[in-house]
Design an enzyme around this catalytic site. Structure first.
Site, PDB file in Angstrom:
ATOM      1  N   ARG A 171      54.735  22.006  -2.633  1.00 59.26           N
ATOM      2  CA  ARG A 171      56.174  21.662  -2.642  1.00 59.26           C
ATOM      3  C   ARG A 171      56.920  22.396  -3.755  1.00 59.26           C
ATOM      4  O   ARG A 171      57.798  21.832  -4.417  1.00 59.26           O
ATOM      5  CB  ARG A 171      56.385  20.146  -2.807  1.00 59.26           C
ATOM      6  CG  ARG A 171      55.837  19.291  -1.698  1.00 59.26           C
ATOM      7  CD  ARG A 171      56.529  19.576  -0.359  1.00 59.26           C
ATOM      8  NE  ARG A 171      56.188  18.582   0.624  1.00 59.26           N
ATOM      9  CZ  ARG A 171      55.100  18.632   1.404  1.00 59.26           C
ATOM     10  NH1 ARG A 171      54.267  19.643   1.309  1.00 59.26           N
ATOM     11  NH2 ARG A 171      54.884  17.676   2.292  1.00 59.26           N
ATOM     12  N   SER A 243      59.585  12.597   2.637  1.00 59.30           N
ATOM     13  CA  SER A 243      58.954  12.072   1.416  1.00 59.30           C
ATOM     14  C   SER A 243      59.945  12.213   0.263  1.00 59.30           C
ATOM     15  O   SER A 243      60.451  13.308   0.019  1.00 59.30           O
ATOM     16  CB  SER A 243      57.716  12.891   1.064  1.00 59.30           C
ATOM     17  OG  SER A 243      56.746  12.766   2.064  1.00 59.30           O
ATOM     18  N   GLU A 339      61.065  14.691  -4.725  1.00 66.93           N
ATOM     19  CA  GLU A 339      60.918  15.940  -3.982  1.00 66.93           C
ATOM     20  C   GLU A 339      62.288  16.598  -3.717  1.00 66.93           C
ATOM     21  O   GLU A 339      62.430  17.811  -3.905  1.00 66.93           O
ATOM     22  CB  GLU A 339      60.182  15.636  -2.666  1.00 66.93           C
ATOM     23  CG  GLU A 339      59.603  16.851  -1.994  1.00 66.93           C
ATOM     24  CD  GLU A 339      58.913  16.521  -0.670  1.00 66.93           C
ATOM     25  OE1 GLU A 339      57.743  16.129  -0.698  1.00 66.93           O
ATOM     26  OE2 GLU A 339      59.548  16.672   0.386  1.00 66.93           O
TER      27      GLU A 339
HETATM   28  N1  EPU Z   1      49.679   5.425   2.092  1.00 62.76           N
HETATM   29  C1  EPU Z   1      49.761   4.095   1.784  1.00 62.76           C
HETATM   30  N2  EPU Z   1      50.936   3.460   1.912  1.00 62.76           N
HETATM   31  C2  EPU Z   1      52.049   4.101   2.363  1.00 62.76           C
HETATM   32  C3  EPU Z   1      51.969   5.469   2.667  1.00 62.76           C
HETATM   33  C4  EPU Z   1      50.773   6.120   2.539  1.00 62.76           C
HETATM   34  O1  EPU Z   1      48.778   3.473   1.383  1.00 62.76           O
HETATM   35  O2  EPU Z   1      53.087   3.445   2.479  1.00 62.76           O
HETATM   36  C5  EPU Z   1      48.375   6.109   2.005  1.00 62.76           C
HETATM   37  C6  EPU Z   1      47.857   6.407   3.405  1.00 62.76           C
HETATM   38  O3  EPU Z   1      47.146   5.343   3.939  1.00 62.76           O
HETATM   39  C7  EPU Z   1      46.975   7.606   3.159  1.00 62.76           C
HETATM   40  C8  EPU Z   1      47.669   8.313   2.008  1.00 62.76           C
HETATM   41  O4  EPU Z   1      48.528   7.361   1.405  1.00 62.76           O
HETATM   42  O5  EPU Z   1      45.695   7.201   2.735  1.00 62.76           O
HETATM   43  C9  EPU Z   1      48.442   9.539   2.455  1.00 62.76           C
HETATM   44  O6  EPU Z   1      49.435   9.163   3.401  1.00 62.76           O
HETATM   45  P1  EPU Z   1      49.952  10.168   4.533  1.00 62.76           P
HETATM   46  O7  EPU Z   1      48.835  10.759   5.260  1.00 62.76           O
HETATM   47  O8  EPU Z   1      51.001   9.439   5.322  1.00 62.76           O
HETATM   48  O9  EPU Z   1      50.591  11.367   3.759  1.00 62.76           O
HETATM   49  P2  EPU Z   1      51.447  11.430   2.416  1.00 62.76           P
HETATM   50  O10 EPU Z   1      50.604  11.971   1.334  1.00 62.76           O
HETATM   51  O11 EPU Z   1      52.113  10.126   2.173  1.00 62.76           O
HETATM   52  C10 EPU Z   1      52.210  13.901   2.739  1.00 62.76           C
HETATM   53  C11 EPU Z   1      53.476  14.693   2.711  1.00 62.76           C
HETATM   54  C12 EPU Z   1      54.229  14.526   4.021  1.00 62.76           C
HETATM   55  C13 EPU Z   1      53.323  15.017   5.147  1.00 62.76           C
HETATM   56  C14 EPU Z   1      52.036  14.188   5.128  1.00 62.76           C
HETATM   57  C15 EPU Z   1      51.016  14.672   6.130  1.00 62.76           C
HETATM   58  C16 EPU Z   1      54.156  14.838   0.410  1.00 62.76           C
HETATM   59  C17 EPU Z   1      55.096  14.381  -0.635  1.00 62.76           C
HETATM   60  N3  EPU Z   1      54.300  14.273   1.605  1.00 62.76           N
HETATM   61  O12 EPU Z   1      52.555  12.531   2.807  1.00 62.76           O
HETATM   62  O13 EPU Z   1      55.367  15.388   3.967  1.00 62.76           O
HETATM   63  O14 EPU Z   1      53.968  14.875   6.398  1.00 62.76           O
HETATM   64  O15 EPU Z   1      51.416  14.290   3.831  1.00 62.76           O
HETATM   65  O16 EPU Z   1      50.508  15.902   5.721  1.00 62.76           O
HETATM   66  O17 EPU Z   1      53.314  15.706   0.159  1.00 62.76           O
HETATM   67  C18 EPU Z   1      57.641  15.467   3.302  1.00 62.76           C
HETATM   68  O18 EPU Z   1      57.298  16.192   2.374  1.00 62.76           O
HETATM   69  O19 EPU Z   1      58.853  15.165   3.498  1.00 62.76           O
HETATM   70  C19 EPU Z   1      56.633  14.889   4.180  1.00 62.76           C
HETATM   71  C20 EPU Z   1      56.917  13.975   5.100  1.00 62.76           C
END
Ligand code: EPU
Length: 343
Positions: A171, A243, A339
């Site tokens: 990012r 995010s 972000e």
């Molecule tokens: N999780 C929770 N609670 C929540 C959300 C997530 O416990 O409310 C846990 C999930 O269970 C999982 C982990 O956190 O174990 C990761 O969650 P997720 O796979 O949904 O991905 P993320 O890390 O929350 C990132 C990116 C997203 C992207 C997804 C999938 C960032 C800041 N965000 O989210 O990007 O779509 O991975 O690759 O890196 C964006 O940048 O706008 C965005 C949506």
């Protein structure tokens, strides 16, 4: 001197930007124009020089925080050309204008080559994609970007930057650092793989691929869209900027200490030896998931996403942002960094 006819035609004064940012934060630009050609862009820049206006570029408005009055000229690209440049046995090179809608480009990209499928449905424009090096499900835009062209505002010089000069990271890019607010991307050249080699490293995509008949580029795009729509709110319905916080990257020893205290904490070891933590998990554990402070809330299916009821302003958003940052710091000792960029 009078502005050129083309520039004068597309220019709008005291322009309402509320519909032009996906958080629907209220803001007005002193002047606004969409450019349909490079010559129109140049005449608008010449006009800004004559008027002494600062210039800013707005893409899809999906990763910015607007705060009231925006002085000077806000520009937006309406150029949407896509052109195959050629390639070799392994790759195809495609030039894409900055004004293309990102998801439309991802869908079209499969006609030329592969690699962008996991980035389907990310809101925003092609020109904005390198700024924060958009990413999802194991893929980042920078992985498939060969170079980009645009105008550096401080020098008014055209520049072409190779991917290595963009300094892509998680990012992050040079456009959030030395060139922050100083570069109008007009065209991006992507380098797509001829062969379809899907990245199925993300757990839910892997599970899907094991239960599906055939993993085609179109089926992968459809599945990515399904996963995203399931967790992430549609900005047309519920204002949001995806995010809101980056996943924090901490040292291995900090990650180990946190995991000892919280065994279910998701951790993602990085090539650098550091460890990425799931900010959504931290925010949920801090008790924020589904909670609202006035007009701004934390999405009830993904705590990393802040949502509004369409009536929120920058101050309200900042208030919730800081309250979450304080809670996560108090409970886990981890700093969360937003972000979206302040416009
Ligand atoms: N999780 C929770 N609670 C929540 C959300 C997530 O416990 O409310 C846990 C999930 O269970 C999982 C982990 O956190 O174990 C990761 O969650 P997720 O796979 O949904 O991905 P993320 O890390 O929350 C990132 C990116 C997203 C992207 C997804 C999938 C960032 C800041 N965000 O989210 O990007 O779509 O991975 O690759 O890196 C964006 O940048 O706008 C965005 C949506």
């Amino acid at each position: 001197m009078k502005p050129s006819a083309a520039a004068a035609h597309s220019l709008q004064y005291d322009f309402d930007l509320t519909r032009h940012n996906t958080l629907r934060l209220p803001a007005r630009a002193q002047a606004y124009a969409r450019f349909h050609s490079v010559s129109e862009l140049l005449s608008l820049l010449a006009m800004a020089d004559r008027e002494g206006w600062p210039v800013r570029i707005l893409g899809g408005g999906s990763n910015i925080l607007l705060n009231g009055e925006v002085p000077g000229l806000v520009l937006s690209s309406a150029m949407t050309g896509i052109r195959l440049l050629g390639g070799d046995e392994q790759y195809q090179r495609v030039a894409v204008d900055a004004g293309c809608h990102w998801h439309d480009w991802v869908c079209r990209s499969t006609e030329f080559g592969h690699g962008l499928e996991n980035l389907a449905l990310i809101p925003g424009s092609v020109g904005a994609s390198p700024v924060q090096n958009i990413g999802a499900y194991g893929t980042e835009a920078g992985d498939y970007l060969e170079s980009l062209t645009g105008i550096q505002l401080s020098t008014r010089q055209w520049r072409t930057l190779a991917a290595s000069e963009c300094r892509f990271a998680y990012r992050d890019s040079v456009f959030k650092r030395e060139l922050a607010g100083d570069f109008i991307v007009t065209r991006v050249v992507f380098r797509l793989r001829r062969q379809f080699m899907p990245d199925l490293s993300y757990g839910p995509l892997k599970a899907w691929s094991e239960s599906t008949e055939q993993v085609t580029p179109q089926a992968l795009i459809a599945e990515v869209c399904r996963i995203r729509s399931d967790k992430l709110p549609d900005p047309e319905v519920t204002p949001n900027a995806g995010s809101f916080f980056k996943n924090p990257i901490v040292t291995a020893s900090v990650a180990q200490q946190l995991q000892a205290l919280h065994p279910s904490l998701p951790v993602y070891p990085q090539a650098s030896g550091k460890v990425k933590l799931a900010a959504g998990w931290l925010i949920e554990q801090a008790g924020w998931k589904g909670r609202w402070l006035g007009h701004v809330g934390v999405h009830d299916r993904q705590a990393l996403v802040l949502v509004t009821d369409g009536q929120a302003d920058y101050a309200a958003l900042r208030q919730l942002q800081q309250a979450i940052q304080r809670s996560v710091m108090a409970q886990f000792g981890v700093a969360l960094e937003p972000e979206p960029q302040v416009f």
